[in-house]
Design a protein around this motif. Structure first.
Motif, short mmCIF file in Angstrom:
data_model
loop_
_atom_site.label_atom_id
_atom_site.label_comp_id
_atom_site.label_asym_id
_atom_site.label_seq_id
_atom_site.Cartn_x
_atom_site.Cartn_y
_atom_site.Cartn_z
N GLU A 51 -4.16 7.10 41.57
CA GLU A 51 -3.40 7.95 40.65
C GLU A 51 -4.20 8.33 39.41
OE1 GLU A 51 0.03 5.54 39.90
OE2 GLU A 51 0.92 5.96 41.87
N GLY A 52 -5.39 7.76 39.28
CA GLY A 52 -6.25 8.07 38.15
C GLY A 52 -5.92 7.31 36.88
N ALA A 53 -5.16 6.23 36.99
CA ALA A 53 -4.78 5.45 35.82
C ALA A 53 -5.89 4.52 35.35
CB ALA A 53 -3.52 4.64 36.11
N CYS A 54 -6.65 3.97 36.29
CA CYS A 54 -7.67 3.00 35.95
C CYS A 54 -8.71 2.91 37.07
CB CYS A 54 -7.07 1.63 35.67
SG CYS A 54 -6.25 0.90 37.11
N LYS A 55 -9.80 2.23 36.78
CA LYS A 55 -10.81 1.92 37.78
C LYS A 55 -11.09 0.43 37.69
CE LYS A 55 -15.59 2.86 39.20
NZ LYS A 55 -15.38 2.18 40.43
N SER A 56 -10.77 -0.31 38.74
CA SER A 56 -10.97 -1.76 38.75
C SER A 56 -12.45 -2.10 38.80
CB SER A 56 -10.27 -2.39 39.96
OG SER A 56 -8.88 -2.31 39.82
N ILE A 57 -12.82 -3.07 38.00
CA ILE A 57 -14.17 -3.61 37.98
C ILE A 57 -14.18 -4.95 38.71
CG2 ILE A 57 -16.12 -4.31 36.54
CD1 ILE A 57 -15.28 -1.28 36.36
N VAL A 58 -13.30 -5.83 38.31
CA VAL A 58 -13.19 -7.15 38.94
C VAL A 58 -11.75 -7.64 38.76
CG1 VAL A 58 -13.99 -8.34 36.85
CG2 VAL A 58 -14.20 -9.49 39.05
N PHE A 59 -11.28 -8.39 39.74
CA PHE A 59 -10.00 -9.09 39.60
C PHE A 59 -10.09 -10.41 40.34
CE2 PHE A 59 -9.38 -6.56 43.47
CZ PHE A 59 -8.93 -7.52 44.36
N ILE A 60 -9.27 -11.33 39.93
CA ILE A 60 -9.16 -12.60 40.64
C ILE A 60 -7.72 -13.08 40.52
CG2 ILE A 60 -9.78 -14.15 38.74
CD1 ILE A 60 -11.57 -15.54 41.04
N PHE A 61 -7.18 -13.55 41.63
CA PHE A 61 -5.84 -14.10 41.67
C PHE A 61 -5.97 -15.62 41.67
CE2 PHE A 61 -3.03 -10.53 43.01
CZ PHE A 61 -3.98 -9.54 42.97
#
Length: 150
Positions: A51-61
């Protein structure tokens, strides 16, 4: 979260800046050990990217919280992006896992200052399961992704 209203103090949203976000599960329950739930949440992260809201760089759950580093890409404020993510994920959790309340009310954010801060923050996020003793090798931990590591 005690004094969570203080987290909003000084919060700003600037398009194309990077933000590190921490979202905590309601009552710090270990909800994010569930592969099917985590897949739903990751799909919502991807949907926000599409949707163009953000660009993920890194995530961890982690078992009871999520770290997410992304670049804010739109005219939407940081709080609106997080509100959309949390709202969509809460709805999915109710439908698929019968989880009544998924999140604590607020979130922690840190606006990245420079490239050094970006790299250090990404390293911190990826190393989280090591520091908490969940694994001895980050490659053994299943619930993370980073654009810097392929």
């Amino acid at each position: 979260m005690k004094k969570s209203h203080l987290l909003r103090k000084g919060r700003i949203s600037i398009a194309n800046h990077y933000y590190s976000i921490t979202l905590v599960a309601d009552s710090r329950r270990c909800l994010f050990n569930d592969l099917s739930l985590n897949r739903l949440l990751i799909n919502e992260m991807r949907r926000l990217e599409e949707e163009g809201a953000c660009k993920s760089i890194v995530f961890i759950f982690m078992p009871d919280h999520i770290h997410w580093l992304f670049q804010l890409k739109t005219h939407l404020t940081l709080s609106r992006v997080i509100r959309a993510f949390k709202g969509r994920c809460s709805k999915l959790a109710r439908e698929h896992s019968q989880i009544d309340k998924l999140w604590q009310p607020d979130y922690y954010d840190h606006m990245i200052r420079d490239e050094s801060d970006l790299v250090n923050c990404a390293r911190y996020i990826v190393a989280n399961p090591l520091r908490s003793g969940l694994v001895k090798n980050v490659g053994s931990y299943p619930y993370w992704d980073c654009i810097y590591i392929k």
